[in-house]
Design a protein around this motif. Sequence first.
Motif, PDB file in Angstrom:
ATOM      1  N   PRO A  16       0.871  -1.158   0.074  1.00 39.01           N
ATOM      2  CA  PRO A  16       0.127   0.004  -0.004  1.00 39.01           C
ATOM      3  C   PRO A  16       0.873   1.305   0.093  1.00 39.01           C
ATOM      4  O   PRO A  16       1.838   1.209   0.510  1.00 39.01           O
ATOM      5  CB  PRO A  16      -0.788  -0.037   1.119  1.00 39.01           C
ATOM      6  CG  PRO A  16       0.027  -0.862   2.114  1.00 39.01           C
ATOM      7  CD  PRO A  16       0.879  -1.969   1.324  1.00 39.01           C
ATOM      8  N   GLN A  17       0.520   2.260  -0.575  1.00 38.37           N
ATOM      9  CA  GLN A  17       0.804   3.794  -0.342  1.00 38.37           C
ATOM     10  C   GLN A  17       0.239   4.452   0.667  1.00 38.37           C
ATOM     11  O   GLN A  17      -0.697   4.118   1.010  1.00 38.37           O
ATOM     12  CB  GLN A  17       0.701   4.421  -1.800  1.00 38.37           C
ATOM     13  CG  GLN A  17       1.233   3.680  -3.122  1.00 38.37           C
ATOM     14  CD  GLN A  17       2.824   3.915  -3.200  1.00 38.37           C
ATOM     15  OE1 GLN A  17       3.440   5.024  -2.876  1.00 38.37           O
ATOM     16  NE2 GLN A  17       3.542   2.794  -3.334  1.00 38.37           N
ATOM     17  N   CYS A  18       1.148   5.146   1.121  1.00 37.38           N
ATOM     18  CA  CYS A  18       0.530   6.096   2.622  1.00 37.38           C
ATOM     19  C   CYS A  18       0.660   7.445   2.172  1.00 37.38           C
ATOM     20  O   CYS A  18       1.368   7.999   1.530  1.00 37.38           O
ATOM     21  CB  CYS A  18       1.643   5.499   3.677  1.00 37.38           C
ATOM     22  SG  CYS A  18       1.182   6.491   5.048  1.00 37.38           S
ATOM     23  N   GLU A  77      -3.650   8.076   5.973  1.00 41.18           N
ATOM     24  CA  GLU A  77      -4.574   7.090   4.956  1.00 41.18           C
ATOM     25  C   GLU A  77      -3.665   6.229   4.268  1.00 41.18           C
ATOM     26  O   GLU A  77      -2.762   6.621   3.645  1.00 41.18           O
ATOM     27  CB  GLU A  77      -5.589   8.021   4.066  1.00 41.18           C
ATOM     28  CG  GLU A  77      -6.663   8.729   5.042  1.00 41.18           C
ATOM     29  CD  GLU A  77      -7.433   9.278   4.262  1.00 41.18           C
ATOM     30  OE1 GLU A  77      -7.449   9.284   3.172  1.00 41.18           O
ATOM     31  OE2 GLU A  77      -8.341  10.325   4.905  1.00 41.18           O
ATOM     32  N   PHE A  78      -4.333   4.967   3.650  1.00 41.14           N
ATOM     33  CA  PHE A  78      -3.528   4.060   2.776  1.00 41.14           C
ATOM     34  C   PHE A  78      -4.505   3.841   1.751  1.00 41.14           C
ATOM     35  O   PHE A  78      -5.664   3.734   1.841  1.00 41.14           O
ATOM     36  CB  PHE A  78      -3.183   2.780   3.671  1.00 41.14           C
ATOM     37  CG  PHE A  78      -2.398   2.863   4.882  1.00 41.14           C
ATOM     38  CD1 PHE A  78      -1.106   2.902   4.764  1.00 41.14           C
ATOM     39  CD2 PHE A  78      -2.823   3.170   6.087  1.00 41.14           C
ATOM     40  CE1 PHE A  78       0.010   2.758   5.730  1.00 41.14           C
ATOM     41  CE2 PHE A  78      -1.916   3.233   7.177  1.00 41.14           C
ATOM     42  CZ  PHE A  78      -0.724   3.039   6.783  1.00 41.14           C
ATOM     43  N   PHE A  79      -3.702   3.505   0.551  1.00 44.62           N
ATOM     44  CA  PHE A  79      -4.415   3.345  -0.771  1.00 44.62           C
ATOM     45  C   PHE A  79      -3.633   2.187  -1.528  1.00 44.62           C
ATOM     46  O   PHE A  79      -2.213   2.392  -1.391  1.00 44.62           O
ATOM     47  CB  PHE A  79      -4.816   4.533  -1.571  1.00 44.62           C
ATOM     48  CG  PHE A  79      -3.903   5.279  -2.116  1.00 44.62           C
ATOM     49  CD1 PHE A  79      -3.205   5.133  -3.270  1.00 44.62           C
ATOM     50  CD2 PHE A  79      -3.099   6.349  -1.091  1.00 44.62           C
ATOM     51  CE1 PHE A  79      -2.081   5.699  -3.725  1.00 44.62           C
ATOM     52  CE2 PHE A  79      -2.094   7.058  -1.727  1.00 44.62           C
ATOM     53  CZ  PHE A  79      -1.542   6.720  -2.951  1.00 44.62           C
ATOM     54  N   GLN A  80      -4.339   1.393  -2.278  1.00 43.14           N
ATOM     55  CA  GLN A  80      -3.372   0.520  -2.932  1.00 43.14           C
ATOM     56  C   GLN A  80      -3.214   0.872  -4.592  1.00 43.14           C
ATOM     57  O   GLN A  80      -4.358   0.813  -5.230  1.00 43.14           O
ATOM     58  CB  GLN A  80      -4.179  -1.270  -2.883  1.00 43.14           C
ATOM     59  CG  GLN A  80      -3.435  -2.055  -3.544  1.00 43.14           C
ATOM     60  CD  GLN A  80      -2.291  -2.395  -3.157  1.00 43.14           C
ATOM     61  OE1 GLN A  80      -1.876  -2.470  -1.839  1.00 43.14           O
ATOM     62  NE2 GLN A  80      -1.171  -2.720  -3.825  1.00 43.14           N
ATOM     63  N   THR A  84      -2.988   0.177  -8.475  1.00 48.64           N
ATOM     64  CA  THR A  84      -3.641  -0.698  -9.343  1.00 48.64           C
ATOM     65  C   THR A  84      -2.543  -1.433 -10.104  1.00 48.64           C
ATOM     66  O   THR A  84      -1.370  -1.021 -10.390  1.00 48.64           O
ATOM     67  CB  THR A  84      -4.465  -0.070 -10.547  1.00 48.64           C
ATOM     68  OG1 THR A  84      -5.377   0.836 -10.072  1.00 48.64           O
ATOM     69  CG2 THR A  84      -5.143  -0.985 -11.329  1.00 48.64           C
TER      70      THR A  84
END
Length: 692
Positions: free
Chosen positions: A437-439, A480-483, A485
């Motif tokens: 994940p990116q932060c 916040e974390f996001f994945q 693609t």
Amino acid sequence: MAIYAARPLIQNAAQVVAEKKRQAETLNAMLPISTHSKLSGHIKACWDDAYQAKLDIQKRMLSCARRRKGEYEPDVLAAIREETEGSEVFIPATNLKCTALHDYIMDVYNADEKPWNISPTPIPDLPMDLQMQAIMRVKEEIMSAIEPLSEEQILQLDENAKKEISQALNDTAKERAERMTAVINDAMLEGQWMKVLNDVVEDVATYPAGIMKGPILRMVDSLEFVQQEDGSWSIEVKPSLTKQFERVSPLDFYPQRNIKDINEGYCIERLRLNRRALTGMKGIKGYSDTEIDTVLQECTRGTMKTTWMFPSADVEADEAENRKDTAQSSPEDRIDGLEFWGSIPGEWLIEWGMSKTKIDDPQKEYQVAAILIGTHVIRAALNCQPLGKKPYHMASFKDVQGSVWGKGLPELVSGIQDILNATVRALVNNVAIASGPQCAVDTALMPIGDDYKHLRPWQVHELSSADTMTPSMPAKLPIEFFQPTMQSEALIRVVEYFTKMMDEYTGIPAYTHGIAGSGAGDTSSGLAMLMTAAGKIIKNVITKIDRNIVESTVSRLFEHEMRYNPDNSIKGDARVIVKGSGALIAKEQKLIRLSETLDRSRNEIVMQVIGLQGFAELLRKTWRALDIDIDDLIPSLEELKQRDAILQASIQQKNMPNTANLQPPDAQTLDVAGQPVVGQDSRAFSQGQGAE
């Protein structure tokens, strides 16, 4: 350009002389290098023009070498590093195709049969002595005839004599051609022709051309075992004159500008010599001992000037072929030179020191081989080839009309290789980025001193509601974390597409170098058909190598033996025939037919006809074509005969009818009506009762 030196207030005579000498040396260093003769000046002028004409070709060659080694161009690598700090991977697709091409071609030339042969012409010329023999034979038969012969009989005698002599001539021509073949084959083995061909084919697969040089006469030391008078054996080193072949690096070869064939104009080869090599040239015909000594002295003093010959940019050529000793070498370690092959006016050769007996006309142009080191021509000799052909033989993967240089395989697929590299770099970078994940951190909400740049499991961030919520803004998380693609599947499809496109551009599909295919390639016969179709482009390359290298070198050896070999029993009306590409086609077709025949022979009917011995012979031929060692696999002839007898006996016994089932049935008692009697005979009981 005037050069002035600051004069001291007081100078003595020695200081004035030293100052003038220093000024002269400085001025000489800035002026063009003077030549010792018109010959050396001409070679230098030819070199300057050929070097400038090849600059663009040299860049192409360096690019081919880097692509073969899996290296980026320096400017491309710098752009990649400036654009991103990600992957610098280079997919070795070009090297894979070049290696497959080299191995495919060498399979042809490494076969059991030679790729060339010496064969007599269909109608050998009738020598004058044999013509006289035919005439004398006819005259003797006419004179010995009891009755006068008619004109028709005389013509028949003449025709018979010609046929006999022609047949004898054909037999003699074949024998002489076989002897010449053995002599040339021995010379090629001693000169390591096959090893050199392997290196040249590697260049054909890499560069715009591959170059073989030879045959070249050289004195080579060899070890010989000599038996002494007391019966013991000793080793002696004896020099022998051998015909050598060598690979010339395309990076070191400089033909004349705008020529279509190397025999049209001059060509220059860059040499890398040393003191030992130069010393060994002294005393050899065609070399100047005086010039060699001068070169050795200048190398010792460090005054040899060769910077005009090889600019510093040529270091790249040395690095491309793993010759990285240029910068570290001293003049004593390596001596650079130029070998010139071209035409020179006769008066310049006489001025250099060539005997006037060799120069019929001073104004005539003579084909010459010369070696220039610095400003000294250490060798000048007339080209011994009658037509002035040079001992260089070139072949290319793809010819270019009007140029001695063709195109190398790496050049044809350079665009596809660049796309593959870019796609795979993107794939690696995407996988790396999407692997976790990116932060995102809102630094305004983070408390001072919180180490949010190094996240770890179970980490606690101490925050207050006042920090994360205001009356006008709802609560917000500071981290916040996001994945990202993952695009790997789409990028892999792009890689597969352009990999197949490279197969089409090169004409070397993946299944030619061992990678399994699909469709028709799933079966052995289908794969064989695909291999045959795919080999068309490679066969075209083999045809060029046959014509430009194999036939050319063998023909030159043939000419040399015909001119200088004292053994007349090997000489005759013959020609050189090459059969490389033809052998490849025949080998493929033969292997397919043998495999089909072997499959169809596996039934009882065929086995009854050919037996185990015949089937074993089919196995031998098929496995030999596949380069399988059959000595330990197929039994001997005697053992096969025994097995064959057992097999034939087994087959006959199996097909023999069962005689036990063919016996007539036992005789049965019939009644008055002719039907078999059923039950027991009542008379036996009656007789028995009567007896009682």
